[in-house]
Scaffold this active site. Structure first.
Site, PDB file in Angstrom:
ATOM      1  N   HIS A  54      -9.030  -3.917  -3.572  1.00  0.00           N
ATOM      2  CA  HIS A  54      -9.589  -4.772  -2.519  1.00  0.00           C
ATOM      3  C   HIS A  54      -8.613  -4.815  -1.348  1.00  0.00           C
ATOM      4  O   HIS A  54      -7.521  -4.241  -1.420  1.00  0.00           O
ATOM      5  CB  HIS A  54      -9.928  -6.162  -3.030  1.00  0.00           C
ATOM      6  CG  HIS A  54      -8.759  -6.982  -3.505  1.00  0.00           C
ATOM      7  ND1 HIS A  54      -7.997  -6.640  -4.598  1.00  0.00           N
ATOM      8  CD2 HIS A  54      -8.220  -8.151  -3.026  1.00  0.00           C
ATOM      9  CE1 HIS A  54      -7.056  -7.558  -4.789  1.00  0.00           C
ATOM     10  NE2 HIS A  54      -7.167  -8.472  -3.837  1.00  0.00           N
ATOM     11  N   HIS A  56      -6.840  -7.201   0.353  1.00  0.00           N
ATOM     12  CA  HIS A  56      -5.765  -8.154   0.616  1.00  0.00           C
ATOM     13  C   HIS A  56      -4.435  -7.428   0.845  1.00  0.00           C
ATOM     14  O   HIS A  56      -4.147  -6.413   0.194  1.00  0.00           O
ATOM     15  CB  HIS A  56      -5.644  -9.164  -0.519  1.00  0.00           C
ATOM     16  CG  HIS A  56      -6.731 -10.200  -0.512  1.00  0.00           C
ATOM     17  ND1 HIS A  56      -7.015 -11.008  -1.587  1.00  0.00           N
ATOM     18  CD2 HIS A  56      -7.608 -10.563   0.469  1.00  0.00           C
ATOM     19  CE1 HIS A  56      -8.018 -11.829  -1.287  1.00  0.00           C
ATOM     20  NE2 HIS A  56      -8.391 -11.572  -0.038  1.00  0.00           N
ATOM     21  N   ASP A  58      -1.395  -7.885   0.050  1.00  0.00           N
ATOM     22  CA  ASP A  58      -0.475  -7.636  -1.056  1.00  0.00           C
ATOM     23  C   ASP A  58      -1.010  -6.579  -2.031  1.00  0.00           C
ATOM     24  O   ASP A  58      -0.442  -6.383  -3.112  1.00  0.00           O
ATOM     25  CB  ASP A  58      -0.138  -8.940  -1.800  1.00  0.00           C
ATOM     26  CG  ASP A  58      -1.340  -9.604  -2.439  1.00  0.00           C
ATOM     27  OD1 ASP A  58      -2.462  -9.445  -1.923  1.00  0.00           O
ATOM     28  OD2 ASP A  58      -1.163 -10.295  -3.471  1.00  0.00           O
ATOM     29  N   HIS A  59      -2.073  -5.893  -1.609  1.00  0.00           N
ATOM     30  CA  HIS A  59      -2.598  -4.754  -2.378  1.00  0.00           C
ATOM     31  C   HIS A  59      -2.660  -3.471  -1.539  1.00  0.00           C
ATOM     32  O   HIS A  59      -2.758  -2.385  -2.098  1.00  0.00           O
ATOM     33  CB  HIS A  59      -3.981  -5.073  -2.936  1.00  0.00           C
ATOM     34  CG  HIS A  59      -3.960  -6.169  -3.957  1.00  0.00           C
ATOM     35  ND1 HIS A  59      -4.096  -5.950  -5.306  1.00  0.00           N
ATOM     36  CD2 HIS A  59      -3.773  -7.504  -3.815  1.00  0.00           C
ATOM     37  CE1 HIS A  59      -4.000  -7.098  -5.953  1.00  0.00           C
ATOM     38  NE2 HIS A  59      -3.809  -8.059  -5.068  1.00  0.00           N
ATOM     39  N   HIS A 113     -13.652 -12.524  -6.335  1.00  0.00           N
ATOM     40  CA  HIS A 113     -12.393 -12.805  -5.635  1.00  0.00           C
ATOM     41  C   HIS A 113     -12.549 -12.451  -4.159  1.00  0.00           C
ATOM     42  O   HIS A 113     -12.166 -13.215  -3.274  1.00  0.00           O
ATOM     43  CB  HIS A 113     -11.272 -12.005  -6.280  1.00  0.00           C
ATOM     44  CG  HIS A 113      -9.929 -12.176  -5.645  1.00  0.00           C
ATOM     45  ND1 HIS A 113      -9.240 -13.368  -5.657  1.00  0.00           N
ATOM     46  CD2 HIS A 113      -9.132 -11.301  -4.974  1.00  0.00           C
ATOM     47  CE1 HIS A 113      -8.094 -13.220  -5.022  1.00  0.00           C
ATOM     48  NE2 HIS A 113      -8.003 -11.967  -4.598  1.00  0.00           N
ATOM     49  N   ASP A 137      -7.369  -8.329  -8.770  1.00  0.00           N
ATOM     50  CA  ASP A 137      -7.306  -9.783  -8.903  1.00  0.00           C
ATOM     51  C   ASP A 137      -8.601 -10.371  -9.459  1.00  0.00           C
ATOM     52  O   ASP A 137      -8.871 -11.556  -9.267  1.00  0.00           O
ATOM     53  CB  ASP A 137      -7.020 -10.422  -7.539  1.00  0.00           C
ATOM     54  CG  ASP A 137      -5.603 -10.176  -7.056  1.00  0.00           C
ATOM     55  OD1 ASP A 137      -4.805  -9.585  -7.801  1.00  0.00           O
ATOM     56  OD2 ASP A 137      -5.291 -10.576  -5.914  1.00  0.00           O
ATOM     57  N   HIS A 175      -0.953  -9.215 -11.019  1.00  0.00           N
ATOM     58  CA  HIS A 175       0.022 -10.298 -10.836  1.00  0.00           C
ATOM     59  C   HIS A 175       0.539 -10.783 -12.187  1.00  0.00           C
ATOM     60  O   HIS A 175      -0.170 -10.740 -13.191  1.00  0.00           O
ATOM     61  CB  HIS A 175      -0.615 -11.485 -10.099  1.00  0.00           C
ATOM     62  CG  HIS A 175      -0.922 -11.215  -8.662  1.00  0.00           C
ATOM     63  ND1 HIS A 175      -0.002 -11.382  -7.650  1.00  0.00           N
ATOM     64  CD2 HIS A 175      -2.060 -10.788  -8.071  1.00  0.00           C
ATOM     65  CE1 HIS A 175      -0.570 -11.080  -6.495  1.00  0.00           C
ATOM     66  NE2 HIS A 175      -1.819 -10.708  -6.725  1.00  0.00           N
TER      67      HIS A 175
END
Length: 257
Positions: A54, A56, A58-59, A113, A137, A175
């Protein structure tokens, strides 16, 4: 196919998939480029693909720099994420396939998410081996992702797809949230002896500084409240007999935990 876990940022994991026969690699959700580049140098492997779950940051934060270093690599992501993933070239829909290292991953559409989230599932290549699920996530060890762009109905449907996979599937979530997830789970499913035992094992691991990812899907089915919305004990804990409402209330409680 070897899976190498890299711990980055405060609690993220990046997964490097390595094909030693061909000296090539793919990376799942590169939050940062530098740790990936260091690992590739150590492996003496060429990066050929980025598999994003996805959009975001942090990905996908490492996408652009990795493309600078390996301009011929292919960036995969969900079709619904078009325009949100840096460098995305392939727009996957439910059931599409991605090949790597003599393995073939199936794209599973798992919104909740985010509205565009996908997961990558590599089935086992022979009996007795594990499948590999890279779920970003959506599902966590002991928990699930917050609903930022999706609805409880969507998330229950997405988690149902994951729950239908074989028990011997390794869950590579993005995570290290397991200990806190299980602490919450015990507040709503305290009589679950499998959960009690898992909590003690995870606590001991974290006390030693060890990772708790991957987990096994069979363990998740027995201990993760967000895969157990039909269980009477959990429905009683949130005063509901409806599956989606039970899930939604559990997720709301976890948001405040």
């Amino acid at each position: 196919m070897q899976v190498i876990r890299l711990a980055v940022l405060s609690d993220n994991y990046i997964f490097v998939l390595h094909d030693p026969k061909r000296n090539i690699a793919a990376v799942v959700d590169p939050a940062e480029a530098t740790p990936v580049l260091h690992k590739l140098k150590e492996l003496q492997a060429e990066l050929v693909a980025i598999l994003n779950t996805h959009h975001h940051h942090d990905h996908v934060g490492g996408n652009s720099k990795l493309l600078e270093q390996f301009p011929n690599l292919t960036v995969y992501g969900g079709a619904e994420d078009k325009g949100r993933i840096p460098g995305q070239q392939v727009f996957l829909q439910e059931g599409d396939r991605v090949s790597f290292a003599d393995r073939e991953a199936e794209a599973i559409f798992v919104p909740g998410h985010t509205r565009a989230h996908i997961a990558y599932y590599f089935p086992p290549i022979s009996s007795g081996e594990t499948g590999e699920l890279f779920c970003g996530d959506t599902l966590f060890a002991g928990g699930c992702g917050r609903l930022f762009e999706g609805t409880p109905i969507q998330m229950v449907d997405s988690l149902s797809k994951i729950r239908s996979l074989p028990d011997n599937t390794r869950v590579w979530c993005a995570h290290e949230y397991t200990l806190k997830n299980l602490q919450f789970a015990l507040t709503v499913d305290a009589s679950n002896t499998d959960l009690q035992n898992r909590f003690e094992q995870v606590k001991a691991k974290r006390d030693r500084g060890e990772a708790t990812v991957p987990s096994l899907l069979g363990v998740e089915k027995r201990t993760n409240p967000f895969l157990r919305w039909e269980q009477p004990t959990l429905q009683s804990a949130v005063n509901s007999c409806d599956a989606v409402q039970t899930f939604a209330r559990l997720r709301g409680m976890k948001d405040q935990f």
